[in-house]
Write an enzyme that holds these catalytic residues in place. Structure first.
Site, PDB file in Angstrom:
ATOM      1  CB  CYS A   2      11.599  34.826 -84.560  1.00  0.00           C
ATOM      2  SG  CYS A   2      12.925  34.037 -83.729  1.00  0.00           S
ATOM      3  CD1 TRP A  84      13.272  35.527 -78.596  1.00  0.00           C
ATOM      4  CD2 TRP A  84      12.278  37.842 -77.656  1.00  0.00           C
ATOM      5  NE1 TRP A  84      12.877  36.184 -76.925  1.00  0.00           N
ATOM      6  CE2 TRP A  84      12.480  37.043 -76.936  1.00  0.00           C
ATOM      7  CE3 TRP A  84      12.160  38.971 -77.710  1.00  0.00           C
ATOM      8  CZ2 TRP A  84      12.312  37.598 -75.798  1.00  0.00           C
ATOM      9  CZ3 TRP A  84      11.916  39.771 -76.481  1.00  0.00           C
ATOM     10  CH2 TRP A  84      11.916  39.013 -75.082  1.00  0.00           C
ATOM     11  CG  ASN A 110      10.626  31.596 -86.111  1.00  0.00           C
ATOM     12  OD1 ASN A 110      11.768  32.781 -86.416  1.00  0.00           O
ATOM     13  ND2 ASN A 110       9.101  32.215 -86.069  1.00  0.00           N
ATOM     14  N   GLY A 111      12.882  29.229 -84.201  1.00  0.00           N
ATOM     15  CA  GLY A 111      13.705  27.940 -83.214  1.00  0.00           C
ATOM     16  C   GLY A 111      14.770  27.987 -82.906  1.00  0.00           C
ATOM     17  CD  GLU A 494       5.238  33.274 -59.175  1.00  0.00           C
ATOM     18  OE1 GLU A 494       5.427  34.361 -58.109  1.00  0.00           O
ATOM     19  OE2 GLU A 494       4.788  33.569 -60.284  1.00  0.00           O
ATOM     20  CG  HIS A 517       3.428  30.229 -34.185  1.00  0.00           C
ATOM     21  ND1 HIS A 517       4.113  29.891 -32.663  1.00  0.00           N
ATOM     22  CD2 HIS A 517       4.437  29.397 -34.442  1.00  0.00           C
ATOM     23  CE1 HIS A 517       4.504  28.318 -33.041  1.00  0.00           C
ATOM     24  NE2 HIS A 517       5.081  28.043 -34.083  1.00  0.00           N
ATOM     25  CE  LYS A 616       6.421  40.458 -69.096  1.00  0.00           C
ATOM     26  NZ  LYS A 616       6.135  39.344 -68.050  1.00  0.00           N
TER      27      LYS A 616
HETATM   28  C1  G6P Z   1       7.569  43.294 -62.174  1.00  0.00           C
HETATM   29  C2  G6P Z   1       6.425  42.740 -63.136  1.00  0.00           C
HETATM   30  C3  G6P Z   1       6.647  41.574 -62.192  1.00  0.00           C
HETATM   31  C4  G6P Z   1       8.606  40.779 -62.419  1.00  0.00           C
HETATM   32  C5  G6P Z   1       9.224  42.002 -61.085  1.00  0.00           C
HETATM   33  C6  G6P Z   1      10.971  41.565 -61.858  1.00  0.00           C
HETATM   34  O1  G6P Z   1       7.220  44.355 -61.050  1.00  0.00           O
HETATM   35  O2  G6P Z   1       5.560  43.318 -62.861  1.00  0.00           O
HETATM   36  O3  G6P Z   1       6.413  40.692 -62.638  1.00  0.00           O
HETATM   37  O4  G6P Z   1       8.686  39.585 -61.636  1.00  0.00           O
HETATM   38  O5  G6P Z   1       8.885  43.579 -62.484  1.00  0.00           O
HETATM   39  O6  G6P Z   1      10.815  41.128 -63.577  1.00  0.00           O
HETATM   40  P1  G6P Z   1      12.373  41.451 -64.402  1.00  0.00           P
HETATM   41  O7  G6P Z   1      12.670  41.023 -65.647  1.00  0.00           O
HETATM   42  O8  G6P Z   1      13.569  41.661 -63.700  1.00  0.00           O
HETATM   43  O9  G6P Z   1      12.385  39.344 -64.195  1.00  0.00           O
END
Ligand code: G6P
Length: 621
Positions: A2, A84, A110-111, A494, A517, A616
C-alpha cells in the site's frame, strides 16, 4: 504494498495527495482514497479501482485535483492511501482511510494488525460499529476509544496507547478532527518517511510520493511517533521520549526512487524477502502454534485423502515440488505435483476425497485457474496459496491462504516464491500435527526454526557481494548445471529457471545422482556447476557427485551451511547459508541462487525486470 501520502501546509492538499498517490502506483494497488478537512468538516472519499476513478469522483464533487490549479488556503490538511488488499477483498468499504464511530479519528495504514480480531471483540463489546472487513479499521476505533475514555481528548496519548496494544506491523497516519493543524504518524516494520518543505511538511510510505516537493527527508524508525505540523515535526518513541535525528538529502532521480534506490525491482524485491516472509508467517503463529483461520482440513479429512496434489506453473510449480517433498516426509501421505497445463488435460485421478493445493502469485494464470476448476468439477477440496487478494483463483478456491509478499513487479518471481514456501511449510506442519505424524515437540521445534528465517535471510543479504564477485567472473558461461539431491534438487530447479529467465544462459537442473546417466557427457573443462549441499543425509553422496564433475574439468560453486566443512572443501567456491534444520533449507538456499541469476544478468547487460518473451501474469493458454 500500500501507499501512504499525508500533507500539512498552506496549499490545496487534494492535488498534492492525488499526485503523490499516482507516484506510488508502481507499488500496485486495488483501491484508493483520501481524507481532508474542509472548514473543520472531515471528508472521506474512497473508491475501488484506479486512482483515476478517485480523481474523477473528486472532480464531480467539485474539488480541484490538478496541481496546476493549486491555490493557497482552502484545504490544507489531508492524507491519501492506495490499498493492496490483504484482509478483505478490494472494495469501496475496505479502501482506506478508515473512520472511527464518532468521526473523531481517521487512519490510513500499511501492514498487518495481527491481533485485530481480539481488539475488534473488545471494541464491539463497547459499542463500536465496524463497516469494513479490514484489520486496519480496528486502529481508528481503538484510537478513538482511548481518546474518549482515558486520554482526556489528547490525540497523541491516544495514538500512543493504541500502539502499545497493537501487535503486528504498521506505517500509520492519523488525522483527528479536533486537531486541524496536524497529522500523527507512526511506524513499525513498514516504511515511513517525513519530508520537510518550506511552507509544508509531508509524510509518505516512499520517496517518489514527495520527491517533486522536497528532497529533505527523515526516515522514521520502528516504534517512533511523529507529530507533523506545517512548520514543525516532532519525533518521539512510542513511550514518549523525544527523538532527535537529522534529515538527509535525497539525490535519486524519480525512477531510482521508485526502486527504493536499487537498480532494479528484482533486487528491491529480493531485499524485501525478510519482511515478506515475516508478514506471511507471523500473523499465523501464536504461542508457538500455527493458527490458520477457518482451515478446512481436520484429521479425518486428511486421512481420507488418497493423495494430496500441488498444481501450479513456473516458479509456483517449483514451490509445489518442495511442497511434495515436505508433505510426504512429514505426513507420510502420497503427494503428486503437476504443472497446471498438464494436469487439466491428463484426466487426473481426483476423487471427492482429494485435496488439491493450487499455488499462484497472481491468482490469474489461466492454466492454473483452469486446472483448479477441473479439480473442483471432480469434487476435490481446493486450497489456494495466492498473493493477489480477490484474484480469480482466490475467489473460486474453497479456501485461500494469502501470501503477504506485497506487489511483485519484476517478472522473475523472488519474494513471492519464498512466501509460497512459507505457506506450504505452515500447512505441512499443521497437517502433520493434526494427524499425529510428528510429535508436539517436533511441531514446536519446526515452528521455532521457521521464526528464525527472516533474520537469517537478512544475514545472507549482507554478504551478497560474494555472489556478485563470483558472477562477475563467470557471466560469459554458455551453459550452467545446477545439481542437488532431495530438497536441494527441487531448489536447483528454481535456481536454474531464474537464471534462464533473466540472463538467457542455458541451464539445467539435475538430481546429483542422475547426471552420470547421460548429462555428464556435457561437462567439459570450465563448465560451471552450481551445487546445493544442505541435506546432511545426502552429503557424502553429493560430495561424490562433485568429484565426478570436477574430474571432467567442471568449476563448482557450492551453496552449503556454515557448519558443513567437508562440502566447503570439495567446492572451488562456496557461499554459506546460516545453519537451519535441513527440512527448511530451501527457504535460505534460494536467495543466493536468485542473487546469482540477478548478477549474471546484470553483467550481461540484460533487461532484468522485463526479460524477453516473458510476462508477469500469463492469462492465455
Ligand atoms: C509466468 C511468470 C512466472 C510465474 C508463472 C506463474 O510464467 O513469468 O514468473 O512463476 O507465470 O505465475 P503465477 O502468478 O500463477 O504464480
Amino acid at each position: 504494498m500500500c501507499g501512504i501520502v499525508g500533507y500539512v501546509g498552506v496549499h490545496d492538499a487534494i492535488p498534492i495527495l492525488i499526485r503523490g498517490l499516482q507516484k506510488l502506483e508502481y507499488r500496485g494497488y486495488d483501491s484508493a482514497g483520501v481524507t481532508f478537512l474542509e472548514n473543520d468538516r472531515l471528508r472521506v472519499i474512497k473508491k475501488k479501482g484506479r486512482i483515476k476513478i478517485l480523481d474523477e469522483t473528486l472532480q464531480e464533487l467539485g474539488y480541484n485535483t490538478s496541481p496546476e490549479h493549486a491555490q493557497e488556503g482552502r484545504i490544507c490538511l489531508g492524507m491519501g492511501h492506495t490499498r493492496w488488499a490483504t484482509h478483505g477483498a478490494p472494495s469501496d468499504e475496505n479502501a482506506h482511510p478508515h473512520l472511527s464511530d464518532q468521526r473523531h479519528v481517521c487512519v490510513i495504514h500499511n501492514g498487518i494488525i495481527e491481533n485485530h480480531l481480539e481488539l475488534k471483540t473488545f471494541l464491539v463489546e463497547r459499542g463500536a460499529h465496524f463497516v469494513s472487513e479490514t484489520d486496519s479499521e480496528v486502529v481508528a476505533h481503538l484510537i478513538e476509544y482511548h481518546y474518549l475514555t482515558n486520554c482526556n481528548a489528547d490525540i497523541f496519548s491516544a495514538v500512543q496507547a493504541a500502539l502499545l496494544e497493537i501487535e503486528g506491523s504498521y506505517a500509520l497516519v492519523v488525522l483527528c478532527t479536533e486537531h486541524p493543524d496536524l497529522l500523527i504518524a507512526a511506524k513499525k516494520d513498514n516504511p515511513l518517511i517525513i519530508g520537510y518543505g518550506s511552507d509544508a511538511n509531508y509524510v509518505a510510505s516512499d520517496i517518489p510520493a514527495l520527491i517533486e516537493y522536497t528532497r529533505d527527508v527523515l526516515i522514521v524508525e520502528d516504534n517512533e511517533i511523529a507529530i507533523i505540523r506545517k512548520d514543525s515535526v516532532h519525533l518521539f518513541t512510542v513511550h514518549g521520549q523525544v527523538v532527535e535525528r537529522d534529515s538527509f538529502r535525497v539525490d535519486w532521480d524519480a525512477e531510482a526512487a521508485e526502486k527504493g534506490g536499487f537498480e532494479h525491482f528484482m533486487m528491491k524485491e529480493i531485499f524485501e524477502e525478510p519482511t515478506a516472509v515475516k508478514a506471511t508467517i507471523s500473523s499465523r503463529i501464536r504461542a508457538n502454534r500455527i493458527v490458520l483461520d477457518g482451515f478446512p482440513l481436520d484429521r479425518e479429512k486428511i486421512l481420507r485423502a488418497p493423495r494430496i496434489h500441488f498444481v501450479a506453473c513456473g516458479t509456483a510449480y517449483h514451490a509445489g515440488c518442495v511442497g511434495k517433498n515436505i508433505v510426504e516426509k512429514l505426513c507420510r501421505i502420497p503427494v503428486e505435483v503437476d504443472v497446471a497445463s498438464e494436469f487439466r488435460y491428463k484426466d487426473p485421478i481426483i476423487t471427492e476425497d482429494s485435496i488439491v493445493i493450487i499455488i499462484s502469485q497472481s491468482g490469474e494464470t489461466i492454466d492454473t485457474l483452469a486446472a483448479m476448476r477441473e479439480a473442483k468439477r471432480r469434487g476435490a477440496l481446493t486450497i489456494s496459496i495466492v498473493n493477489v487478494v480477490g484474484s480469480s483463483i482466490a475467489r473460486e478456491s474453497d479456501y485461500v491462504l494469502y501470501t503477504a509478499a506485497g506487489p511483485e513487479i519484476s517478472v522473475a518471481s523472488t519474494k513471492a516464491y519464498l512466501t509460497q514456501l512459507s505457506c506450504i511449510y505452515l500447512v505441512a506442519f499443521e497437517m502433520a500435527n493434526l494427524i499425529g505424524t510428528i510429535t508436539t515437540t517436533e511441531y514446536e521445534y519446526y515452528i521455532r526454526e521457521m521464526i528464525r528465517i527472516p533474520d537469517m535471510i537478512s544475514q545472507m543479504l549482507e554478504k551478497q557481494s560474494e555472489i556478485q564477485k563470483f558472477a562477475s567472473e563467470h557471466f560469459n558461461a554458455k551453459s550452467i548445471f545446477f545439481i542437488g539431491r532431495g530438497l536441494d534438487y527441487f531448489l536447483s530447479m528454481e535456481a536454474s529457471l531464474k537464471l534462464k529467465e533473466i540472463s538467457y544462459i542455458h541451464s539445467e537442473a539435475y538430481p546429483g545422482g542422475e547426471l552420470k546417466h547421460g548429462t555428464i557427457a556435457l561437462i567439459e573443462k570450465g563448465t560451471l556447476v552450481v551445487c546445493s549441499l544442505t541435506q546432511d543425509r545426502l552429503m557424502e553422496k553429493m560430495i561424490s557427485n562433485i568429484s565426478e564433475v570436477k574430474a571432467r574439468g567442471a568449476v563448482v560453486l557450492g551453496i552449503t551451511m556454515e557448519d558443513k566443512q567437508n562440502a566447503i572443501r570439495s567446492c572451488d567456491e562456496t557461499f554459506t547459508i546460516p545453519v537451519i534444520d535441513p527440512l527448511l533449507a530451501p527457504m535460505l538456499a534460494v536467495t543466493p541462487c536468485q542473487l546469482f541469476a540477478y548478477y549474471m544478468a546484470v553483467n550481461k547487460g540484460c533487461d532484468v525486470d522485463k526479460p524477453r518473451n516473458l510476462a508477469k501474469s500469463v492469462t492465455v493458454e
